[in-house]
Design an enzyme around this catalytic site. Structure first.
Site, short mmCIF file in Angstrom:
data_model
loop_
_atom_site.label_atom_id
_atom_site.label_comp_id
_atom_site.label_asym_id
_atom_site.label_seq_id
_atom_site.Cartn_x
_atom_site.Cartn_y
_atom_site.Cartn_z
N ASP A 24 0.69 16.28 51.35
CA ASP A 24 1.73 16.54 50.31
C ASP A 24 1.61 17.86 49.57
O ASP A 24 1.89 17.94 48.36
CB ASP A 24 1.74 15.39 49.30
CG ASP A 24 2.07 14.04 49.93
OD1 ASP A 24 2.31 14.00 51.16
OD2 ASP A 24 2.08 13.02 49.21
N LYS A 129 6.73 10.63 54.62
CA LYS A 129 6.28 9.30 54.20
C LYS A 129 6.98 8.89 52.91
O LYS A 129 7.09 9.68 51.98
CB LYS A 129 4.76 9.29 54.02
CG LYS A 129 4.24 10.23 52.94
CD LYS A 129 2.71 10.24 52.98
CE LYS A 129 2.07 11.06 51.90
NZ LYS A 129 2.30 10.63 50.53
N CYS A 162 -2.14 10.08 46.57
CA CYS A 162 -1.81 10.05 48.00
C CYS A 162 -3.01 10.34 48.90
O CYS A 162 -3.10 9.81 50.02
CB CYS A 162 -0.66 11.00 48.29
SG CYS A 162 0.87 10.41 47.53
#
Ligand code: C5J
Length: 225
Positions: A24, A129, A162
């Site tokens: 990310d 995702k 995450c």
């Protein structure tokens, strides 16, 4: 095997079965105007790791080891975003709202892109995702199986959300995991420190942790051997 000086013990990996997962590193988390800032966070903290993540990616590319990038984001109709997630954040700056970089956390919008400094190159896998973990509702597991990967090295943001969630998912699936501690960051330094401690506790219950320099040294040593 390549052996990296790590905590709580050295991390060994077969160079033909390792992959890097960069979590990310996208505008929504790292640049002003994205989801991270909309939640009230100071994004400048996260920007400090960009050069280290770039060096880590560079090492994997030179070695010819797979690099996988992830992006957290949702479909334009939000059908993959639970209402509980939409309700978080500040009114008018929630997931799907119009922000300075397009609709916040929506796939294909400018803010959802990986930052230009770390952009994927041709051939690298990018996993979109909807959740915090990169295995949930994605094709990541199948991709890793197809590559024959057994060992995963992690970087990215945020450490306790995450990155940690994905590492735990990977650990439960039998992957041997290493987190590069100076290639991950949190908006909350104390959360990062706690996460590193949680990962390595109880004999590496989730995996090992090492600085990039240790991985670089191990890769260099293996070349000389
Ligand atoms: C968060 C992430 N923090 N990439 N996402 O919501 O860690």
């Amino acid at each position: 095997m390549i052996e990296v000086a790590a905590e709580p013990f050295n991390y060994s990996f077969p160079p033909d079965k390792v992959a890097l997962i960069v979590i990310d590193m996208q505008r929504d988390f790292v640049e002003p105007g994205g989801f991270g800032e909309s939640l009230g966070n100071d994004v400048s903290l996260l920007r400090a790791i960009i050069p280290t993540v770039a060096d880590l990616i560079g090492l994997f590319r030179i070695k010819g080891w797979p690099v996988i990038h992830t992006r957290e984001g949702h479909m334009a109709d939000l059908s993959d975003c639970p209402p509980s997630k939409i309700r978080r954040g500040k009114p008018s700056l929630r997931i799907g709202d119009e922000g300075p970089m397009g609709r916040i956390m929506i796939r294909g919008e400018k803010g959802n892109a990986i930052i230009p400094e770390l952009a994927p190159i041709d051939g690298e896998i990018v996993i979109d995702k909807p959740g915090k973990g990169a295995f949930y509702a994605t094709e990541l597991g199948e991709e890793l199986e197809a590559l024959g990967v057994t060992h995963l090295v992690f970087a990215g943001v945020t450490t306790e959300v995450c990155v940690q969630t994905t590492m735990r998912e990977a650990n439960d699936r039998g992957f041997d995991c290493l987190l590069i501690e100076d290639a991950t960051e949190s908006y909350f330094p104390e959360f990062k420190a706690s996460t590193l401690a949680m990962i390595t506790a109880q004999g590496a219950i989730v995996g090992c942790v090492a600085p990039l320099a240790a991985l670089e040294a191990a890769a260099e040593e293996s070349k000389a051997a």
